[in-house]
Design a protein around this motif. Structure first.
Motif, mmCIF file in Angstrom:
data_model
loop_
_atom_site.group_PDB
_atom_site.id
_atom_site.type_symbol
_atom_site.label_atom_id
_atom_site.label_comp_id
_atom_site.label_asym_id
_atom_site.label_seq_id
_atom_site.Cartn_x
_atom_site.Cartn_y
_atom_site.Cartn_z
ATOM 1 N N ASP A 155 -11.285 -3.326 -2.234
ATOM 2 C CA ASP A 155 -10.316 -2.419 -1.623
ATOM 3 C C ASP A 155 -10.961 -1.130 -1.131
ATOM 4 N N GLY A 156 -12.252 -1.001 -1.328
ATOM 5 C CA GLY A 156 -12.960 0.198 -0.902
ATOM 6 C C GLY A 156 -14.194 0.413 -1.752
ATOM 7 N N HIS A 157 -14.783 1.600 -1.601
ATOM 8 C CA HIS A 157 -16.014 1.916 -2.326
ATOM 9 C C HIS A 157 -15.838 1.848 -3.847
ATOM 10 N N VAL A 204 -3.346 0.425 -4.134
ATOM 11 C CA VAL A 204 -2.380 -0.605 -4.508
ATOM 12 C C VAL A 204 -1.028 -0.198 -3.936
ATOM 13 N N SER A 205 -0.095 -1.135 -3.917
ATOM 14 C CA SER A 205 1.244 -0.811 -3.435
ATOM 15 C C SER A 205 1.897 0.212 -4.351
ATOM 16 N N GLN A 253 -0.389 10.272 -9.896
ATOM 17 C CA GLN A 253 -0.057 8.931 -10.360
ATOM 18 C C GLN A 253 -0.414 7.838 -9.359
ATOM 19 N N TYR A 254 -0.482 8.186 -8.068
ATOM 20 C CA TYR A 254 -0.777 7.162 -7.065
ATOM 21 C C TYR A 254 -1.459 7.801 -5.862
ATOM 22 N N HIS A 255 -1.957 6.952 -4.971
ATOM 23 C CA HIS A 255 -2.817 7.357 -3.860
ATOM 24 C C HIS A 255 -2.254 8.516 -3.046
#
Length: 318
Positions: free
Chosen positions: A121-123, A154-155, A250-252
């Motif tokens: 999903d990335g580095h 992630v979603s 908590q999330y991106h």
């Protein structure tokens, strides 16, 4: 520990080669002596030509082959995706061997990477896999706002599931250890809530009370100066104003949006809790301007400066 900084060139069709070359050209001879670029010499020479600058590249390049190099600028290519992976893989092995002290990554293209059969999903996920690490956390560092993430690529639905007490506590611990390493004696860590107004006593959800609050309490019991959960709509302003040294998002998007708003060109992406050190630019491959010689290398300079700080701190501990 080595004081050598290893820059991975990133996707050969993006701006990574240009910002790597321009950063190298702007260094003093002494600084340049501590740089190794993991990439492809022909591609870097094409970038140097696009920039119309003079710098001796060969002594500083760990040259890895690319069929047909230099590839066309700005094109999505599985060949480029595979090359970007190989640059990183080689740098990781050298970091594990102690040949280099920190990796600085130029941007990769996730679609090209996956087209080449490297399904990450990335580095951060790639580095975790390559080093065999159980966990790695993404920390965005700017002068006035630093954010570490419980989850990233992630979603939103999956991110909520991942905000368990155990995972939030582990993220707090990782952030606390990293800030102490970089000079904070007792970091003030604020943990963002996941629901509006932290759920308003269950009116808008119970995750904050049931999952996040216990993690903060456990961190405080361990002697970490942690606070929260705090409603995200006010927390980032308070942290930017100096009330806290680090925010646990908590999330991106909860963490990325405020950092990119206040420090779009200077924020550094840092991988925390890996057995090796890694910093990165916090922007993409910019295919639309690749090869035009106009890409801004300021973010690369910031990533290199942070890497030097990590190497210096590791050397002192050693």
């Amino acid at each position: 520990m080595s004081n050598i900084i290893g820059i991975t060139m990133g996707d050969p069709c993006g701006v990574g080669p240009e910002i790597s070359v321009r950063a190298l050209a702007g260094m003093t001879p002494q600084e340049r002596a501590t740089i190794r670029i993991y990439g492809n010499l022909k591609t870097l020479e094409a970038a140097r030509e696009a920039l119309d600058i003079t710098v001796d590249l060969a002594p500083h390049v760990v040259d890895l082959p690319i069929e047909g190099a230099p590839l066309a600028w700005g094109q999505l290519s599985p060949v480029a995706g595979d090359a970007a992976f190989r640059f990183i893989e080689k740098a990781v092995r050298d970091a594990e061997a102690g040949t280099i002290g920190c990796i600085v990554t130029a941007p990769i293209n996730k679609e090209a990477l996956n087209l080449a059969g490297h399904h990450y999903d990335g580095h951060t996920g790639m580095l975790r896999s390559l080093t065999g690490s159980k966990a790695a956390y993404m920390l965005l560092a700017s002068e006035r706002l630093k954010v570490i993430h419980v989850s990233t690529h992630v979603s939103l639905q999956e991110a909520i599931r991942r905000s368990t007490t155990e995972r939030v506590l582990a993220t707090i611990r990782a952030g606390d250890a990293h800030l102490k390493r970089t000079g904070y004696a007792a970091p003030r860590i604020a943990v963002a809530g996941i629901n509006p107004h932290c759920g308003e006593n269950g009116l808008f959800g119970t995750e904050d009370d049931e999952q996040i609050a216990p993690a903060v309490q456990a961190a405080r019991a361990e002697g970490i100066d942690a606070y929260g959960p705090i409603s995200a709509d006010t927390l980032f302003y308070r942290a930017y104003a100096g009330a806290f040294d680090l925010v646990v998002a908590q999330y991106h998007d909860q963490g990325h949006i405020p950092v990119k708003l206040v420090a779009f060109d200077t924020a550094v992406n840092v991988s925390v809790d890996l057995p090796i050190d890694r910093t990165s630019v916090d922007h993409g491959t910019a295919f639309d301007i690749a090869g035009k010689g106009i890409a801004d290398h300021g973010n690369m300079n910031s990533a290199i400066a942070y890497a030097r700080k990590l190497v210096s701190g590791a050397a002192k501990r050693g």
